[in-house]
Scaffold this motif. Sequence first.
Motif, mmCIF file in Angstrom:
data_model
loop_
_atom_site.group_PDB
_atom_site.id
_atom_site.type_symbol
_atom_site.label_atom_id
_atom_site.label_comp_id
_atom_site.label_asym_id
_atom_site.label_seq_id
_atom_site.Cartn_x
_atom_site.Cartn_y
_atom_site.Cartn_z
ATOM 1 N N UNK A 41 0.294 -14.980 11.663
ATOM 2 C CA UNK A 41 1.602 -14.841 11.006
ATOM 3 C C UNK A 41 1.500 -14.578 9.510
ATOM 4 N N UNK B 147 -0.650 -8.542 9.948
ATOM 5 C CA UNK B 147 -0.088 -7.526 10.836
ATOM 6 C C UNK B 147 -0.090 -6.149 10.186
ATOM 7 N N UNK B 148 0.160 -6.127 8.879
ATOM 8 C CA UNK B 148 0.143 -4.830 8.182
ATOM 9 C C UNK B 148 -1.265 -4.251 8.247
ATOM 10 N N UNK C 178 -4.262 2.870 12.608
ATOM 11 C CA UNK C 178 -4.175 4.277 12.190
ATOM 12 C C UNK C 178 -5.574 4.852 11.988
ATOM 13 N N UNK D 22 10.155 -21.863 16.417
ATOM 14 C CA UNK D 22 10.253 -20.499 15.892
ATOM 15 C C UNK D 22 11.274 -20.481 14.762
ATOM 16 N N UNK E 193 0.787 -1.232 0.000
ATOM 17 C CA UNK E 193 0.000 0.000 0.000
ATOM 18 C C UNK E 193 0.818 1.280 0.000
ATOM 19 N N UNK F 220 1.083 -18.246 19.113
ATOM 20 C CA UNK F 220 1.005 -17.246 18.040
ATOM 21 C C UNK F 220 1.948 -17.586 16.892
ATOM 22 N N UNK F 221 3.099 -18.172 17.240
ATOM 23 C CA UNK F 221 4.074 -18.509 16.195
ATOM 24 C C UNK F 221 3.506 -19.561 15.247
ATOM 25 N N UNK F 222 2.595 -20.381 15.785
ATOM 26 C CA UNK F 222 2.039 -21.466 14.959
ATOM 27 C C UNK F 222 0.860 -20.999 14.104
ATOM 28 N N UNK G 232 0.227 -10.306 5.667
ATOM 29 C CA UNK G 232 -0.654 -9.145 5.501
ATOM 30 C C UNK G 232 -1.525 -8.865 6.735
ATOM 31 N N UNK H 254 -1.883 -3.244 12.098
ATOM 32 C CA UNK H 254 -1.062 -2.152 12.639
ATOM 33 C C UNK H 254 -1.095 -0.909 11.774
ATOM 34 N N UNK H 255 -0.925 -1.121 10.483
ATOM 35 C CA UNK H 255 -0.682 0.061 9.651
ATOM 36 C C UNK H 255 -1.948 0.651 9.040
ATOM 37 N N UNK H 256 -3.039 -0.088 9.073
ATOM 38 C CA UNK H 256 -4.269 0.469 8.506
ATOM 39 C C UNK H 256 -5.358 0.642 9.569
ATOM 40 N N UNK I 61 2.302 3.565 -2.186
ATOM 41 C CA UNK I 61 2.337 3.828 -3.624
ATOM 42 C C UNK I 61 3.561 4.623 -4.030
ATOM 43 N N UNK J 214 6.430 -2.696 6.941
ATOM 44 C CA UNK J 214 5.096 -2.137 6.665
ATOM 45 C C UNK J 214 4.180 -2.209 7.884
ATOM 46 N N UNK J 215 4.516 -3.073 8.828
ATOM 47 C CA UNK J 215 3.720 -3.132 10.060
ATOM 48 C C UNK J 215 3.831 -1.790 10.790
ATOM 49 N N UNK K 235 10.587 -15.308 12.246
ATOM 50 C CA UNK K 235 9.902 -14.937 13.484
ATOM 51 C C UNK K 235 10.849 -14.134 14.387
ATOM 52 N N UNK L 85 0.543 9.062 22.933
ATOM 53 C CA UNK L 85 1.360 9.826 21.985
ATOM 54 C C UNK L 85 0.537 10.858 21.214
ATOM 55 N N UNK M 290 -4.294 -3.153 -0.242
ATOM 56 C CA UNK M 290 -4.177 -2.074 0.736
ATOM 57 C C UNK M 290 -4.562 -0.706 0.179
ATOM 58 N N UNK M 291 -4.327 -0.497 -1.110
ATOM 59 C CA UNK M 291 -4.700 0.803 -1.677
ATOM 60 C C UNK M 291 -6.216 0.993 -1.584
#
Lengths: 210, 352
Positions: free
Chosen positions: B29, B34-35, B43, A184, A25, B22-24, B32, B38-40, A27, A125-126, A188, B182, B69-70
């Motif tokens: 995991x 986490x992105x 925010x 792990x 995302x 969580x690792x499994x 996309x 966290x990021x969308x 761009x 990106x996270x 990871x 913050x 994502x766009x």
Amino acid sequence: MKKREKILRINGDILSVFRICNEVGWESLKEISVYRIIYISSVLYSFKYPSKENPFSEDYDFVTSLRGPFTEDIKISLTNLLVNEYLVENGKQLSLGKETSNKIDDLPKYKEKYNWFEVVIYILAIYGEEKIYDFVVRDPEYQENLQTNSIKEINIEKGNKTYSNLVKLKETFERALGESANELDDKKYLEYYFDYIFSKILRGELDHEL
Amino acid sequence: MNFNDPDIVNKIIENAGHILRQAKSTVINHPKFKILSSNYLEKYWMNRVNKKNLFTIYIKESCLDKLDFKKIKSNLDTVIQNTLHTSNFLEVNENFEVLLSENHFFKDTQEAKGYLKSKSEEGYCVFFFGPVGVDAFVKGESVTDLNFFYSNEDVERFYEKGDISSIKDVLRSYQNHCLRKQFEYSRFFVDKGTIDKLGFGNNTLVNKPEKFMRDHLRNFLAERIRHTFRIEMELEATKRELDIYTEAEGESYFFEIKWLGKSINQERDKISVNYADARAREGVKQTLEYIEELVEVMGANVRAGYLVIFDAREEKKEIDFQGFSNVDDNLKEYMELFDIMPPLNLSNVHPS
């Protein structure tokens, strides 16, 4: 001729970075982010593939600069990609242009590096493009060069300070979890490493610490 | 970075079960997942004006591979935003186009959490937007546990307004919960670019921060205490203004605000003022003068005049009031109506 091949390989890396960033995302990217993403990817590579030769070593000679890790060759490549419209500039942002090339897939070690960029960028990106600075400025290998005012190129080979820190993090997990740590994988650990650094940054605890 | 720190090892051991589970998880995991969270979504939550508006967005796990994502970014600001005007429970696809919109109102947190978990057992990633942040549920389990309240009733009970007697608790909450976020504290300070450029330190306040501090505090008080808080109430004789003023049961209360630290000038190229303890001592005197005028000139029934100090110094030290030696003798009798609140510490730990 050798120089030209090197620039072509760097062109390929830069286009990989932009293509993957598009998937998450982003761009467009600031020019400075391109240097930083390639730097982070190169300095972390040996952790994931300790027995392989680092494919970034032959092309990148990063040095410290006021704006972070810098190498003239990325600058040349960016200009080249802009002139040939593989990239376009909009203000201070760069994005993919109308020209596309399938030939870059044939560049040596292209796929290997593409896959690795993918791992790194998907983790970055996270946190967002704006946080890449925080990571690079606190990168142990970069900091060591900065603090010693070194004019030598930054060590991106196995054994660099960032690599050593990651190995220590992995050993700590192995010590704490015993055999269960086998569940792990190295990707990871990379995520934990970024998580650790960014959680420290958010708590304001990593300003002077190496 | 000391990874040999026993605290880190202990923390890993304590959370071993969670880490390995969580690792499994192929969903958590998924690169996309986490992105997206966290990021969308985080925010998006952060940019919402009213964070007490609770809602849930859920998406099939099988959509994760195809997330665009766009389109997600664009749809969050348009389609999702509009749908949330009338619904609080949305199923979306990989582009965040709304597939189903409903309303669910839960009687309490337990019921809400139970429902969200069961939804996630049906093969959905469930994202709950609560008062504190976004919590995700996957395969019947909480991925994050940020929010304490999941139902409007519980949130309302929490926000139920107190009376003026709860003022010290409210200010404690202002310090501990509001000023540590913050997106709240960063608004008091100049931006990161300016900090880096000028090098005056992270805690460089915006130009003339006193009005911003007054309005920020006043809004917080108004949300939590049922009385009406006025600003800039003018005193009759001296025409000076009280920062924040309220009345409860016929009694007057006011808050005089002072700040310590440095602020940038209007041109944003120099420090305009740098206040230390002497500024707090001036505040004591000023507050007592206000009490005097309210009582003697205006005949107000003053219950208390509070001095509230925002401490934005880089290094926080106990404020030295020098035994109030700067207070004139004729003002000392008003000390019985005067109080100093514990300093409100402002730190720009992570400039943005």
